[in-house]
Design a protein around this motif. Structure first.
Motif, PDB file in Angstrom:
ATOM      1  N   THR A   1       0.814  -1.218   0.000  1.00  0.00           N
ATOM      2  CA  THR A   1       0.000   0.000   0.000  1.00  0.00           C
ATOM      3  C   THR A   1       0.851   1.273   0.000  1.00  0.00           C
ATOM      4  O   THR A   1       0.429   2.304  -0.522  1.00  0.00           O
ATOM      5  CB  THR A   1      -0.947   0.016   1.205  1.00  0.00           C
ATOM      6  OG1 THR A   1      -0.181  -0.100   2.418  1.00  0.00           O
ATOM      7  CG2 THR A   1      -1.939  -1.144   1.134  1.00  0.00           C
TER       8      THR A   1
ATOM      9  N   TRP B   1      -0.137  -4.248  -8.899  1.00  0.00           N
ATOM     10  CA  TRP B   1      -1.437  -4.924  -8.737  1.00  0.00           C
ATOM     11  C   TRP B   1      -1.986  -4.659  -7.343  1.00  0.00           C
ATOM     12  O   TRP B   1      -1.242  -4.689  -6.361  1.00  0.00           O
ATOM     13  CB  TRP B   1      -1.274  -6.424  -8.958  1.00  0.00           C
ATOM     14  CG  TRP B   1      -2.573  -7.096  -9.300  1.00  0.00           C
ATOM     15  CD1 TRP B   1      -3.410  -7.754  -8.454  1.00  0.00           C
ATOM     16  CD2 TRP B   1      -3.180  -7.158 -10.585  1.00  0.00           C
ATOM     17  NE1 TRP B   1      -4.506  -8.231  -9.124  1.00  0.00           N
ATOM     18  CE2 TRP B   1      -4.394  -7.876 -10.453  1.00  0.00           C
ATOM     19  CE3 TRP B   1      -2.829  -6.679 -11.857  1.00  0.00           C
ATOM     20  CZ2 TRP B   1      -5.248  -8.122 -11.523  1.00  0.00           C
ATOM     21  CZ3 TRP B   1      -3.677  -6.927 -12.919  1.00  0.00           C
ATOM     22  CH2 TRP B   1      -4.872  -7.647 -12.745  1.00  0.00           C
ATOM     23  N   PRO B   2      -3.293  -4.423  -7.207  1.00  0.00           N
ATOM     24  CA  PRO B   2      -3.876  -4.174  -5.878  1.00  0.00           C
ATOM     25  C   PRO B   2      -3.933  -5.451  -5.037  1.00  0.00           C
ATOM     26  O   PRO B   2      -3.721  -6.553  -5.549  1.00  0.00           O
ATOM     27  CB  PRO B   2      -5.283  -3.679  -6.203  1.00  0.00           C
ATOM     28  CG  PRO B   2      -5.610  -4.337  -7.513  1.00  0.00           C
ATOM     29  CD  PRO B   2      -4.308  -4.354  -8.278  1.00  0.00           C
TER      30      PRO B   2
ATOM     31  N   GLU C   1      -5.987  -8.161  -3.698  1.00  0.00           N
ATOM     32  CA  GLU C   1      -7.238  -8.709  -4.230  1.00  0.00           C
ATOM     33  C   GLU C   1      -7.618  -9.934  -3.412  1.00  0.00           C
ATOM     34  O   GLU C   1      -6.890 -10.924  -3.384  1.00  0.00           O
ATOM     35  CB  GLU C   1      -7.000  -9.074  -5.700  1.00  0.00           C
ATOM     36  CG  GLU C   1      -8.160  -9.668  -6.433  1.00  0.00           C
ATOM     37  CD  GLU C   1      -7.761 -10.088  -7.843  1.00  0.00           C
ATOM     38  OE1 GLU C   1      -8.234 -11.139  -8.284  1.00  0.00           O
ATOM     39  OE2 GLU C   1      -6.960  -9.379  -8.482  1.00  0.00           O
TER      40      GLU C   1
ATOM     41  N   ILE D   1     -11.007  -5.164  -3.091  1.00  0.00           N
ATOM     42  CA  ILE D   1      -9.811  -4.604  -3.716  1.00  0.00           C
ATOM     43  C   ILE D   1      -9.261  -3.475  -2.855  1.00  0.00           C
ATOM     44  O   ILE D   1     -10.001  -2.580  -2.445  1.00  0.00           O
ATOM     45  CB  ILE D   1     -10.116  -4.057  -5.128  1.00  0.00           C
ATOM     46  CG1 ILE D   1     -10.631  -5.170  -6.045  1.00  0.00           C
ATOM     47  CG2 ILE D   1      -8.894  -3.370  -5.726  1.00  0.00           C
ATOM     48  CD1 ILE D   1      -9.598  -6.165  -6.466  1.00  0.00           C
TER      49      ILE D   1
ATOM     50  N   GLN E   1      -6.400  -0.667  -3.237  1.00  0.00           N
ATOM     51  CA  GLN E   1      -5.455  -0.052  -4.160  1.00  0.00           C
ATOM     52  C   GLN E   1      -4.295   0.600  -3.420  1.00  0.00           C
ATOM     53  O   GLN E   1      -4.436   1.023  -2.274  1.00  0.00           O
ATOM     54  CB  GLN E   1      -6.167   1.029  -4.995  1.00  0.00           C
ATOM     55  CG  GLN E   1      -7.298   0.500  -5.863  1.00  0.00           C
ATOM     56  CD  GLN E   1      -6.809  -0.196  -7.120  1.00  0.00           C
ATOM     57  OE1 GLN E   1      -5.616  -0.291  -7.350  1.00  0.00           O
ATOM     58  NE2 GLN E   1      -7.731  -0.682  -7.924  1.00  0.00           N
ATOM     59  N   SER E   2      -3.154   0.662  -4.080  1.00  0.00           N
ATOM     60  CA  SER E   2      -2.007   1.400  -3.545  1.00  0.00           C
ATOM     61  C   SER E   2      -1.955   2.768  -4.233  1.00  0.00           C
ATOM     62  O   SER E   2      -2.922   3.196  -4.858  1.00  0.00           O
ATOM     63  CB  SER E   2      -0.712   0.619  -3.763  1.00  0.00           C
ATOM     64  OG  SER E   2      -0.570   0.274  -5.125  1.00  0.00           O
TER      65      SER E   2
ATOM     66  N   GLU F   1      -1.511   5.789  -6.769  1.00  0.00           N
ATOM     67  CA  GLU F   1      -1.675   5.887  -8.212  1.00  0.00           C
ATOM     68  C   GLU F   1      -0.328   6.204  -8.870  1.00  0.00           C
ATOM     69  O   GLU F   1       0.476   6.958  -8.328  1.00  0.00           O
ATOM     70  CB  GLU F   1      -2.688   6.986  -8.543  1.00  0.00           C
ATOM     71  CG  GLU F   1      -3.123   6.993  -9.994  1.00  0.00           C
ATOM     72  CD  GLU F   1      -4.243   7.985 -10.257  1.00  0.00           C
ATOM     73  OE1 GLU F   1      -4.684   8.074 -11.411  1.00  0.00           O
ATOM     74  OE2 GLU F   1      -4.665   8.675  -9.307  1.00  0.00           O
TER      75      GLU F   1
ATOM     76  N   SER G   1      -1.841  -9.666  -3.437  1.00  0.00           N
ATOM     77  CA  SER G   1      -1.347  -8.955  -4.621  1.00  0.00           C
ATOM     78  C   SER G   1      -0.242  -9.737  -5.300  1.00  0.00           C
ATOM     79  O   SER G   1      -0.223  -9.883  -6.527  1.00  0.00           O
ATOM     80  CB  SER G   1      -0.821  -7.572  -4.228  1.00  0.00           C
ATOM     81  OG  SER G   1      -0.111  -6.986  -5.297  1.00  0.00           O
TER      82      SER G   1
END
Length: 307
Positions: free
Chosen positions: A213, A227-228, A230, A240, A242-243, A245, A280
């Motif tokens: 993250t 990849w997040p 998951e 999900i 996310q880390s 952007e 991930s």
């Protein structure tokens, strides 16, 4: 982003490389015994059908996904007892439609008609084309199995049986309900089910959720990914995380090294990582990187051992 590829084509290339380099391999076998001397694996015993074969080891890479070598060597493991849901892959041919997108649209229109049984409906709703697999009116499909994945010895056989039953029923409904599938054939069901996550070894470094993250970088990184995290639960729903952007995280070499055995290395889903982190790091793009890196690390270890 991901890059679809043909698994059968990849298999042919991999086997050709083995043949070209005179590397022997054994299929359909299981490791039964690991023989240790101090902190070094000297040999393993493999069950090949009805025969037991002893293989001497200078180095060994465990990419089994279930930490079979560490477990047989009585090493500590990262295990939860309850894991992400499993899935099964199958191939359907002679589909009367011209595109992968078209097949997915037809599935989306029909999902509510698949079954009145809640568990089956969840499984059928999760079915989708494996991206990039549509070719010559054939496609591979992936479908979740609504059964808990555990460490119980009978769990794998139960998952496989129920998965195959669901695929057969799913296919019959497709043929009956969707015109494009009326002349289709169920060509193949994967020999094994897809287990996303199971027990993992403890390495010299354990990859953690924060590494992903916060997009942590390492001076000795062997893989990178954006990849997040998951996670698929028993209801076949995905969560999900996310880390950052436009950023990525890295996996250090130490996550591929056994904490206590000097000639044991890890690759694929079998790297040293927490439950959240492996959510991930288990995806194919990352597994290809860590598998390749484990091979390089093991080769370097063997060369140094004979200096």
């Amino acid at each position: 982003h991901y890059l679809p590829y043909d698994t059968e084509a990849f298999k042919k290339i991999a086997l050709a490389v083995l043949k070209e380099n005179n590397i022997s391999y054994i299929l359909n076998s299981r490791v039964k015994e690991v023989n240790l001397e101090g902190g070094t694996i000297k040999s393993i015993v493999v069950n090949c059908g009805n025969d037991l074969k002893k293989i001497n080891c200078s180095a060994i890479i465990d990419c089994s996904g279930v930490s079979i070598i560490s477990e047989l060597a009585n090493q500590p493991l990262l295990n939860s007892g309850l894991y992400q849901s499993a899935a099964i892959v199958f191939k359907i041919s002679n589909i009367d439609i011209s595109s992968e997108f078209g097949v997915n649209i037809l599935l989306a229109k029909q999902v509510n008609m698949f079954s009145s049984n809640e568990k089956k409906k969840k499984s059928f709703h999760s079915a989708h084309i494996v991206p990039g697999s549509f070719k010559n009116n054939s496609a591979k499909f992936k479908m979740g199995i609504p059964v808990k994945v555990t460490d119980d010895k009978d769990n794998h056989d139960i998952l496989k049986r129920i998965g195959e039953e669901l695929v057969q029923e799913f296919f019959e409904i497709l043929k009956k309900e969707i015109g494009a599938f009326k002349g289709s054939t169920l060509d193949h069901i994967a020999d094994d089910i897809g287990i996303r996550v199971q027990k993992r070894p403890i390495g010299k470094y354990v990859l953690e959720e924060a590494d992903i993250t916060k997009c942590r970088k390492f001076p000795n990184a062997v893989a990178k990914s954006a990849w997040p995290i998951e996670e698929w639960n028993e209801d076949l729903k995905v969560t999900i995380s996310q880390s950052k952007e436009n950023d990525w995280y890295e996996i250090p070499k130490e996550a591929l090294l056994s904490k206590k055995i000097n000639n044991l290395f890890f690759g694929g889903k079998n790297i040293s990582a927490t439950d959240r982190a492996i959510g991930s790091a288990r995806v194919m793009g990352v597994c290809l990187q860590t598998g390749f890196s484990a091979g390089k690390i093991a080769l370097e270890f063997v060369k140094n051992s004979f200096k």
